[in-house]
Design a protein around this motif. Structure first.
Motif, short mmCIF file in Angstrom:
data_model
loop_
_atom_site.label_atom_id
_atom_site.label_comp_id
_atom_site.label_asym_id
_atom_site.label_seq_id
_atom_site.Cartn_x
_atom_site.Cartn_y
_atom_site.Cartn_z
N PHE B 110 0.94 -1.41 0.16
CA PHE B 110 0.54 -0.01 -0.12
C PHE B 110 0.59 0.87 0.04
N ARG B 111 1.79 1.32 1.07
CA ARG B 111 2.88 2.22 0.90
C ARG B 111 3.83 3.00 -0.74
N SER B 114 1.73 4.22 -2.74
CA SER B 114 1.06 5.80 -2.45
C SER B 114 1.92 6.79 -3.33
N GLN B 116 5.18 5.70 -0.98
CA GLN B 116 5.74 6.63 0.56
C GLN B 116 7.07 5.72 0.48
N ARG B 264 4.44 -0.75 10.58
CA ARG B 264 5.47 0.36 10.56
C ARG B 264 6.57 0.60 10.97
N ARG B 267 8.70 -1.44 7.60
CA ARG B 267 8.51 -0.24 6.59
C ARG B 267 9.29 0.51 6.59
N ALA C 102 -7.09 7.74 0.47
CA ALA C 102 -7.02 5.51 0.76
C ALA C 102 -6.46 5.62 1.77
N HIS C 103 -6.33 5.91 2.55
CA HIS C 103 -5.38 5.59 3.46
C HIS C 103 -6.21 5.20 5.23
N ARG C 249 10.76 18.89 9.08
CA ARG C 249 9.78 17.50 7.85
C ARG C 249 9.08 18.95 6.97
N THR C 250 9.05 18.92 5.53
CA THR C 250 8.12 19.54 4.83
C THR C 250 6.69 19.34 5.11
N SER C 256 2.02 12.73 5.22
CA SER C 256 3.20 11.40 4.44
C SER C 256 2.63 10.54 6.36
N GLN C 259 0.37 9.99 8.20
CA GLN C 259 -1.49 8.73 7.51
C GLN C 259 -1.45 7.88 8.84
N ASP C 260 -0.56 7.51 9.64
CA ASP C 260 -0.50 6.17 10.26
C ASP C 260 -1.34 6.84 11.43
N GLU C 261 -0.78 7.93 12.18
CA GLU C 261 -1.52 7.85 13.32
C GLU C 261 -3.11 8.34 12.84
N PHE D 45 20.95 22.35 7.52
CA PHE D 45 19.79 22.47 7.17
C PHE D 45 19.29 23.65 6.60
N ASP D 48 13.79 25.50 3.31
CA ASP D 48 12.63 26.50 2.18
C ASP D 48 11.88 27.47 2.15
N ARG D 284 9.95 29.38 13.64
CA ARG D 284 10.16 28.49 14.10
C ARG D 284 11.06 28.43 14.67
#
Lengths: 289, 289, 289, 289
Positions: B110-111, B114, B116, B264, B267, C102-103, C249-250, C256, C259-261, D45, D48, D284
């Motif tokens: 699935f990932r 997607s 990912q 998780r 993955r 979809a997740h 992280r952007t 992405s 999604q798990d949470e 870092f 962006d 940030r």
């Protein structure tokens, strides 16, 4: 103990264990109604492993303890219960054993003074003098007795037993006490000694668990509070926590990082014990959170 | 691989290991300047255990790969580096081995669909047919070969090696593949096989870890992704996660609860491997997150 | 529903709410004894905020449902209980609304097929066609109806209500359904719609929560499953989870990572609802885990 | 500061910020080679959002600070860097403001004495006398000045500024200091005041966050360490943690449960600040862990 009056109803914790069978809850709640009690909190568990039934109830009533016991007795007899009825919130008399590491003792004493840990600590006993200042800052009596050989170890353990008798101790806490207790002492105080082990058991039993953890390259380190048995680091587990680490941490840094988890894990286990939330089901614990 | 042009500069991942010594970063960054590169991400680690220096760099440049290598070569030679230069984001060719449990395969497929999970999966190979539908729904070729005795096991492992050769496989993932690989296969694919073990290693090695965890009464269960070596469940750990459980959970419920952590954790390990973020330092892994 | 026989006793879940007062537990457990029932699980809560008493019981008995109800009725009447008695483990009929992500749908359908999610899903309804393949792979009927203006939105909501009637729907799940429901629909299905919001509420209500989270520079992002009310993202919270992120992280990567949470939080809320573990206490939920 | 000798090489932390552009790492690492330095740790870092480049380096060299600066100066000039070079591990001079809550102060002082918190604390300043004993047990000077009206508030803030000047304070920590600082003070000490807020920001800003959290029925409560700006509870976030709670917890219990997260979150933020791991990127923070 305070006595309940009509104006100030008492709050009680009833815990019991018996063979699992129908009718237990009804019989117990019937007795509580008879004792003019109101159930404030209730938890139960039926163990598939041992066929036993565990229950913890908090109740409020204006009748005295003896009257509660009187109505419970037929139920206790009928179901052959092992039971306990204690005033809710009564601080458990606790003996703390320490060596030189201060963090768990500091946490216990600070939380006790803040009113967040329902224990009283009539004595801190150590094989070193290092933590005397800390104990005394919190107004807690402190004794140290060196443990350097078999004789001094026997003397220390005798002092533990004497202190247990003298202060009517209900719980012994090994707050990073770095000596192994004799099987005899473990047996005499069975179910009443809680240790904090500085690893996520059953990984890394014995000495230097952080060094072992570093060598194995684990990505989480942990702490485990457990009852002490004569089988080292194998007693029933009460609570565990972990914290993430990465490859860049030395074994020495792991020691420092793990302190929070040790302190919070031990404190949690002591709190639950003091609130009669920890019951034994063979090699496992039931925790009525 | 796409070729970089001035209009579309290429992005590269450089990883290397060498003996720790002064001047490495300057030499490498000098070569990158020569290759008209800009460093976008940089991580390094000096291992006290092994005296080695590890580095991972992401860089952007409009010169082709050969030109980058050309300027790097003197540095590589001078510091005797083990190194790798790969296009950033290039999906790693991955062979997945499964048995009947679907959850980790489902998560990987699935990932990947997607976008990912930076892998391509030319083949899922199984000792059962149960997961054919799932693989095929995601458009992934699936083969099954029963493993019932020494001969069929040898045939399965030969098929693994053939598939590795045929598809130029860079990574083999054991997604709850319930057979122990032979020491020979482990050796041939050393550092290229990732397994997910359904416990918090080093606790509960071997079979039925959830049953072991239940019997021991642990308060957290976990999952561990690790490189496979011929020493069962002892290979270098890549990632671990845990989840809280209590006394009321049966061993069967632990199996279900643990699935999320297994999925998780595996993955995450596969993702890091595919991004060249996992380096080996003896029995431990360096993870440049 | 299956009917219980002496050989196969039935397992039932009883939940009720009433004004807090003494004698409730005894009266209910007495009725259960009368119905030849054994209490397998029991949880209760007295709300200081609203003065109400909440209870959930799992019981086993070989008498049919009507007989259980008959002995309960006097108790229900006496305490003016709002109550429910359902067969334990009966899958709740669930309508899932989706858009293009979809997740969470994938997670629900996969877990349902694995037998880990106690729901049946007679229909997935969407304002897009994108997830048709996924639903159909899991053998779940799928319909799409575009929502582009007020009229098509009204038609979509009418289809929801029709489907609820047609399939006797007990729960509507918004699995990343990206439309705001009308106040009328929220009101009609009050207490029966669960939404997953992709932030740790009450932070970052409304659109683009990950973008908001990035801009604010939070160090943990989260997901919240809650009942839907006409007050956007303000309904009673059922479950929340968070995951650590850092400055690198952007906003796109947060999408992405989160999604798990989202998937596990929604699945947990749906599971608890389906097991009758979620009760409403004003603006808050009681979760009998 | 100690001076480095050939026998005892010095360890330094270099941090800088400049416009992102090619060649920065090479130029800096070249200067370090010139200063006979070895890079021990390196993080970078590229933002962006703001187009700026951030870097933190730990290096070892036997040349004195002035020589390092001399070789860095051309690079600093060329890239127009804001920069800082400090001895690694040098304790930052820290002023702690408190009111009556002891837990975060206790944690900071205990950790500092254990050698785990790289700060020195020449003064604890309070609007109450309650924590004098605790400060003095740890050998830390303590002053209290009541804040009851605009004048006494102005006097208190003037004392803060005087103490900052007198002790050459680098960091002011609000360890549950329950007064709002004036915009003028916030501005004067911009980027140098860290506050611990007892909620998971941006949820529950302002007063009584645990009461707000209880009313909203959240399932996780948290703590946020952030830089103080004149915009209440809106300054850049440095660290956040959460802990799970359930419906049975009163607002008062949340206060107690949250203490651990407050203490560890504040301590973590202070540690990172003291190690020059916290850089500002607009609203940030960049945390080089």
């Amino acid at each position: 103990m305070t006595s309940a009056t009509a104006a100030h109803p008492g709050r009680w914790v009833l815990t019991f264990v018996c063979r699992d069978q129908p009718g237990i809850v009804h019989a117990v709640s019937g007795a509580i109604v008879q004792a003019r009690g109101n159930i404030l909190e209730s938890q139960q568990f039926s163990s598939d492993d041992t066929g036993r039934f565990f229950m913890r109830l908090e109740l409020e009533t204006d009748v005295p303890r003896a009257d509660i016991v009187a109505v419970l007795e037929p139920v206790i007899g009928r179901f052959e219960m092992a039971w306990q009825l204690d005033e809710a919130g009564r601080p458990k008399r606790t003996l703390v054993l320490v060596s030189t590491a201060a963090h768990t003792l500091n946490d216990l004493l600070f939380r006790r003074r803040s009113g967040q840990l329902p224990v009283e600590i009539p004595l801190v006993l150590s094989n070193h003098g290092a933590l005397r200042d800390l104990a005394e800052f919190y107004g807690t009596p402190f004794e140290s007795l060196p443990v350097v050989d078999a004789d001094s170890k026997a003397a220390f353990e005798q002092r533990v037993l004497d202190a247990v008798a003298e202060h009517d101790i209900e719980l012994v806490v090994l707050a990073r006490y770095m000596q192994i207790l004799s099987p005899e002492l473990c047996e005499k105080l069975r179910g009443r000694i809680i240790n904090i082990h500085h690893s996520f058991l059953p990984g890394f039993k014995g000495a230097n668990p952080y060094k072992q953890a570093h060598a194995r390259g684990v990505k989480l380190i942990g702490a485990t509070a457990h009852f002490v048995t004569s089988d080292l680091d194998e007693g029933p587990i009460i609570e565990q926590n972990v914290v993430r680490v990465d490859h860049s941490r030395t074994a020495t840094e792991l020691v420092s990082i793990g302190q929070d988890e040790e302190s919070r894990t031990l404190r949690q286990a002591v709190t639950w014990f003091a609130q009669d939330r920890v019951l034994l089901d063979g090699a496992r614990t039931i925790i009525f959170r």
